[in-house]
Design an enzyme around this catalytic site. Structure first.
Site, PDB file in Angstrom:
ATOM      1  N   ASP A  70     -28.437 -97.930 -12.958  1.00  0.00           N
ATOM      2  CA  ASP A  70     -27.307 -98.630 -12.338  1.00  0.00           C
ATOM      3  C   ASP A  70     -26.167 -98.621 -13.340  1.00  0.00           C
ATOM      4  O   ASP A  70     -26.197 -99.375 -14.311  1.00  0.00           O
ATOM      5  CB  ASP A  70     -27.740-100.052 -11.980  1.00  0.00           C
ATOM      6  CG  ASP A  70     -26.595-100.970 -11.590  1.00  0.00           C
ATOM      7  OD1 ASP A  70     -25.507-100.468 -11.288  1.00  0.00           O
ATOM      8  OD2 ASP A  70     -26.797-102.202 -11.603  1.00  0.00           O
ATOM      9  N   GLU A  89     -17.285-102.713 -13.593  1.00  0.00           N
ATOM     10  CA  GLU A  89     -17.952-103.243 -12.408  1.00  0.00           C
ATOM     11  C   GLU A  89     -18.938-104.343 -12.760  1.00  0.00           C
ATOM     12  O   GLU A  89     -19.071-105.331 -12.027  1.00  0.00           O
ATOM     13  CB  GLU A  89     -18.673-102.104 -11.666  1.00  0.00           C
ATOM     14  CG  GLU A  89     -19.160-102.466 -10.265  1.00  0.00           C
ATOM     15  CD  GLU A  89     -20.562-103.081 -10.256  1.00  0.00           C
ATOM     16  OE1 GLU A  89     -20.994-103.564  -9.185  1.00  0.00           O
ATOM     17  OE2 GLU A  89     -21.240-103.068 -11.307  1.00  0.00           O
ATOM     18  N   GLU A  90     -19.636-104.205 -13.879  1.00  0.00           N
ATOM     19  CA  GLU A  90     -20.672-105.178 -14.240  1.00  0.00           C
ATOM     20  C   GLU A  90     -20.099-106.553 -14.590  1.00  0.00           C
ATOM     21  O   GLU A  90     -20.845-107.531 -14.640  1.00  0.00           O
ATOM     22  CB  GLU A  90     -21.516-104.655 -15.408  1.00  0.00           C
ATOM     23  CG  GLU A  90     -22.378-103.437 -15.083  1.00  0.00           C
ATOM     24  CD  GLU A  90     -23.512-103.725 -14.101  1.00  0.00           C
ATOM     25  OE1 GLU A  90     -23.597-104.864 -13.583  1.00  0.00           O
ATOM     26  OE2 GLU A  90     -24.306-102.808 -13.841  1.00  0.00           O
ATOM     27  N   ASP A 120     -23.825 -96.984  -5.523  1.00  0.00           N
ATOM     28  CA  ASP A 120     -24.498 -97.880  -6.464  1.00  0.00           C
ATOM     29  C   ASP A 120     -25.972 -97.964  -6.078  1.00  0.00           C
ATOM     30  O   ASP A 120     -26.458 -97.165  -5.275  1.00  0.00           O
ATOM     31  CB  ASP A 120     -23.841 -99.264  -6.445  1.00  0.00           C
ATOM     32  CG  ASP A 120     -23.808 -99.909  -7.831  1.00  0.00           C
ATOM     33  OD1 ASP A 120     -24.847 -99.867  -8.519  1.00  0.00           O
ATOM     34  OD2 ASP A 120     -22.764-100.454  -8.209  1.00  0.00           O
ATOM     35  N   HIS A 141     -31.307-104.158 -13.049  1.00  0.00           N
ATOM     36  CA  HIS A 141     -30.862-104.920 -14.226  1.00  0.00           C
ATOM     37  C   HIS A 141     -32.015-105.235 -15.179  1.00  0.00           C
ATOM     38  O   HIS A 141     -31.928-106.158 -15.988  1.00  0.00           O
ATOM     39  CB  HIS A 141     -30.125-106.202 -13.814  1.00  0.00           C
ATOM     40  CG  HIS A 141     -28.745-105.940 -13.318  1.00  0.00           C
ATOM     41  ND1 HIS A 141     -27.780-106.924 -13.223  1.00  0.00           N
ATOM     42  CD2 HIS A 141     -28.146-104.797 -12.891  1.00  0.00           C
ATOM     43  CE1 HIS A 141     -26.657-106.394 -12.765  1.00  0.00           C
ATOM     44  NE2 HIS A 141     -26.865-105.110 -12.553  1.00  0.00           N
TER      45      HIS A 141
END
Length: 370
Positions: free
Chosen positions: A190, A224-225, A245, A325
């Protein structure tokens, strides 16, 4: 329009290269430069924002309205928060990820001088020989983590003398493993798998000299994170934005583990019905394995673009991802199917020609609800 063959070796090697470049949000210059050089190798023009987000251009028969496809290059990470009297470091997360997933991670601290330090993120009570059952009772929390550096640093003064500062960025080792049966395991799939899929799709378009109906911008975002995403890289002519994504593998989800997943909604709300059904129809017409899913605790580049005030149609397509994650896993066929769908979407015409204009009369508005 035709289904294009995806270069599987290129897809895999591109992902491997991206994973080797540390790029936590806030430290993305190196990965941006790598992607820019790769775009040059593919013969694709590009521009950079001030902070380094990339907008590459594939040109079509019409330039307005046009579309954009976004994948993000930034990853999760950590940052130095405070010196500790014992020579270790208190840390805070970059991005939203569980402390439990950070325990035991091998990392590199990047200092202002350019010197780097290796270390391990550990819970404060890490040894059962010392703390007994207390190691299992402590809360999994970033407040209960510390960074042990592999250097002779035994006090706060040593840390300062070594040139380590509050605010230094900490990159976590991805630890990639590419299995012969097609499973790919690593941190930060990711969204580096999404970026690899986007580059592989662009390569297929260029090598087949495939004409496009409309301009398509390839967006590689860098924040983005931390919630910023594609809010800062769009321009006025973009009418459609498709984010690429991860889709989460879990008993509560409907993600396709070996195909592409069309997201119908994320935590920010439903995606554009016309765009999502267009993607579904492309999958059906070209017999791509797919599923639909709804993500309750998830947002993408598309959400940030809408929140920034862009009046555009948005969608999200996903490669499968287990343990998002954390120490993640996907399958090559899922990432390749995403790339295939991207080539088809790039070739398709605009959803509605009236989208060229921000405002228009009722007679031009789509009157058939799906």
């Amino acid at each position: 329009m035709q289904a294009l063959t995806i270069d599987q070796d290129y897809l895999k090697n591109t992902l491997m290269s991206l994973l080797t470049i540390p790029s936590p949000a806030g430290m993305t210059d190196s990965v941006v430069q790598w992607v820019c050089h790769e775009l040059e190798n593919l013969g694709i023009e590009y521009e950079l924002t001030r902070r380094g987000a990339i907008r590459a251009n594939l040109y079509g028969r019409q330039n307005s309205p046009d579309r954009a496809i976004a994948a993000h290059l930034d990853t999760l990470g950590a940052i130095v928060r405070k010196y500790k009297a014992n020579g270790r470091l208190e840390i805070a997360s970059i991005g939203t990820w569980p402390a439990r997933s950070a325990e035991g991670a091998r990392v590199t601290v990047f200092t202002e001088s350019g010197r780097t330090y290796r270390g391990t993120i550990l819970p404060k009570k890490a040894s059962g020989h010392t703390y007994g059952s207390e190691v299992d009772k402590q809360e999994a929390s970033w407040n209960n983590l510390e960074l042990r550096l592999d250097h002779t640093l035994s006090c706060a003064e040593d840390l300062e003398a070594a040139g380590i500062n509050v605010g230094d960025i900490i990159a976590v080792d991805p630890q990639p493993e590419f299995c012969a049966n097609g499973f790919w395991v690593s941190r930060f799939l990711d969204d580096k798998a999404g970026a690899a899929a986007l580059l592989a799709a662009a390569k297929a378009i260029k090598e087949h000299n495939q004409p496009l109906e409309m301009d398509c911008h390839l967006l590689f975002t860098i924040s983005e994170e931390v919630g910023v995403g594609a809010s800062h890289i769009l321009h006025g002519d973009v009418a459609e934005l498709l984010a690429v994504d991860n889709g989460t593998i879990a008993p509560e989800q409907n993600t396709s583990e070996y195909g592409v997943t069309i997201a119908m909604q994320d935590s920010s709300g439903p995606f554009d019905r016309h765009l999502t059904h267009h993607l579904i129809n492309l999958c059906k017409e070209h017999r791509l394995e797919f599923s639909r899913d709804v993500f309750r605790y998830y947002r993408s580049d598309a959400a940030a673009a809408l929140e920034a005030g862009s009046d555009i149609r948005t969608g999200l397509i996903c490669f499968a991802l287990d343990a998002s994650h954390g120490y993640e896993r996907t399958h090559q066929s899922s990432v390749a199917t995403v790339a295939q769908l991207l080539t088809l979407y790039m070739q398709s015409g605009p959803l509605f020609h009236r989208d060229e204009h921000a405002l228009g009369p009722l007679k031009d508005f789509p009157i058939k609800d799906i």
